[in-house]
Motif scaffolding. Structure first.
Motif, PDB file in Angstrom:
ATOM      1  N   ASN A  61     -12.249  18.205 -18.438  1.00 45.46           N
ATOM      2  CA  ASN A  61     -13.681  18.266 -18.763  1.00 45.46           C
ATOM      3  C   ASN A  61     -13.937  18.564 -20.236  1.00 45.46           C
ATOM      4  O   ASN A  61     -14.835  19.343 -20.580  1.00 45.46           O
ATOM      5  N   ASN A  62     -13.161  17.945 -21.108  1.00 45.89           N
ATOM      6  CA  ASN A  62     -13.345  18.097 -22.546  1.00 45.89           C
ATOM      7  C   ASN A  62     -13.952  16.826 -23.130  1.00 45.89           C
ATOM      8  O   ASN A  62     -13.782  15.735 -22.582  1.00 45.89           O
ATOM      9  N   THR A  63     -14.629  16.966 -24.276  1.00 44.59           N
ATOM     10  CA  THR A  63     -15.306  15.830 -24.892  1.00 44.59           C
ATOM     11  C   THR A  63     -15.131  15.847 -26.404  1.00 44.59           C
ATOM     12  O   THR A  63     -15.299  16.894 -27.037  1.00 44.59           O
ATOM     13  N   ILE A  64     -14.821  14.693 -26.969  1.00 43.81           N
ATOM     14  CA  ILE A  64     -14.866  14.482 -28.417  1.00 43.81           C
ATOM     15  C   ILE A  64     -15.875  13.378 -28.686  1.00 43.81           C
ATOM     16  O   ILE A  64     -15.790  12.293 -28.090  1.00 43.81           O
ATOM     17  N   THR A  65     -16.839  13.634 -29.581  1.00 48.04           N
ATOM     18  CA  THR A  65     -17.886  12.662 -29.885  1.00 48.04           C
ATOM     19  C   THR A  65     -17.949  12.413 -31.382  1.00 48.04           C
ATOM     20  O   THR A  65     -18.112  13.356 -32.170  1.00 48.04           O
ATOM     21  N   THR A  87     -17.708  17.755 -31.841  1.00 50.87           N
ATOM     22  CA  THR A  87     -18.728  16.769 -32.167  1.00 50.87           C
ATOM     23  C   THR A  87     -18.827  16.626 -33.677  1.00 50.87           C
ATOM     24  O   THR A  87     -18.901  17.631 -34.394  1.00 50.87           O
ATOM     25  N   ILE A  88     -18.833  15.383 -34.150  1.00 57.05           N
ATOM     26  CA  ILE A  88     -19.016  15.082 -35.571  1.00 57.05           C
ATOM     27  C   ILE A  88     -20.294  14.266 -35.701  1.00 57.05           C
ATOM     28  O   ILE A  88     -20.433  13.203 -35.099  1.00 57.05           O
ATOM     29  N   THR A 107     -16.759  25.316 -28.460  1.00 56.92           N
ATOM     30  CA  THR A 107     -17.270  24.111 -29.110  1.00 56.92           C
ATOM     31  C   THR A 107     -17.017  24.199 -30.607  1.00 56.92           C
ATOM     32  O   THR A 107     -17.086  25.282 -31.201  1.00 56.92           O
ATOM     33  N   LEU A 108     -16.746  23.047 -31.191  1.00 58.03           N
ATOM     34  CA  LEU A 108     -16.634  22.904 -32.634  1.00 58.03           C
ATOM     35  C   LEU A 108     -17.575  21.767 -33.008  1.00 58.03           C
ATOM     36  O   LEU A 108     -17.291  20.607 -32.710  1.00 58.03           O
ATOM     37  N   SER A 109     -18.706  22.098 -33.598  1.00 54.93           N
ATOM     38  CA  SER A 109     -19.704  21.077 -33.911  1.00 54.93           C
ATOM     39  C   SER A 109     -19.943  20.999 -35.409  1.00 54.93           C
ATOM     40  O   SER A 109     -20.079  22.019 -36.085  1.00 54.93           O
ATOM     41  N   ILE A 110     -19.989  19.773 -35.908  1.00 55.93           N
ATOM     42  CA  ILE A 110     -20.281  19.487 -37.311  1.00 55.93           C
ATOM     43  C   ILE A 110     -21.513  18.596 -37.317  1.00 55.93           C
ATOM     44  O   ILE A 110     -21.546  17.562 -36.643  1.00 55.93           O
TER      45      ILE A 110
END
Length: 203
Positions: A61-65, A87-88, A107-110
């Protein structure tokens, strides 16, 4: 997908019971994608670009966008855990970064319109767990990172767990950011400290 496939220009992709969604206008060249686990998803939206990148996911249940217009090259994106996200944002340029989200529910969001130079490290964890000797409980849990819109991170900088970098800010060359950064400011040093405020910069 349950075997190696090649998309666009010589990408090596192994997904194994997970999902990869590519826009027809996305651009991928010389990337290596490895996903292990279940119900993990990678999105490359609009004109998003990945060049010479390594992407790995282990868990569920992981996501890279990668958002429309984002341009990511010579970088490593890594998730280890469950229910994590990287997320980038739109029109963000990344020229060589290690982006790692480890630990469950991090979460790591840019954000959008950011610029990250070479040799950038952004990690939601310390690298190894540390325990209290008496209680045996872990004392350095992973924490999410949020980099908001229009942020410039200069070469060789590191952003550590639990940090928020507010919009319009600049992080100086070689800085180590251990605490959150206010909007429209310049921060630099080890650890990074605010050296100028009420600024703006142009991409």
């Amino acid at each position: 997908m349950n075997k190696y496939i090649y998309l666009r220009l010589t990408n090596s992709i192994r997904i194994l019971k997970n999902k990869l969604f590519l826009s027809k206008k996305s651009y991928l060249i010389w990337n290596k994608l490895r996903v292990k686990g279940v119900e993990n998803v990678i999105f490359v939206e609009g004109t998003g670009k990945l060049r010479n990148c390594k992407i790995s996911i282990k868990g569920k249940n992981n996501t890279i966008t990668i958002k429309d217009g984002a341009n990511v090259s010579y970088s490593q994106l890594e998730i280890v855990g469950d229910h994590c996200d990287i997320t980038i944002g739109e029109n963000t340029d990344i020229g060589g970064a290690y982006l790692s989200s480890k630990g469950n529910n991090t979460t790591l969001s840019i954000g959008s319109d950011c610029m990250l130079s070479r040799n950038i490290n952004i990690m939601t964890y310390d690298g190894h767990p540390i325990y209290d000797r008496d209680s045996k409980k872990q004392i350095n849990h992973p924490q999410s990172i949020c980099i908001k819109n229009n942020v410039w991170i200069a070469a060789n900088a590191s952003i550590l767990k639990g940090v928020t970098v507010e919009s319009g800010s600049v992080i100086g060359f070689g800085s180590i950011v251990t605490k959150s950064i206010s909007a429209n400011s310049i921060s630099a040093g080890i650890p990074a400290r605010k050296i100028k405020e009420n600024i703006y910069w142009e991409h």
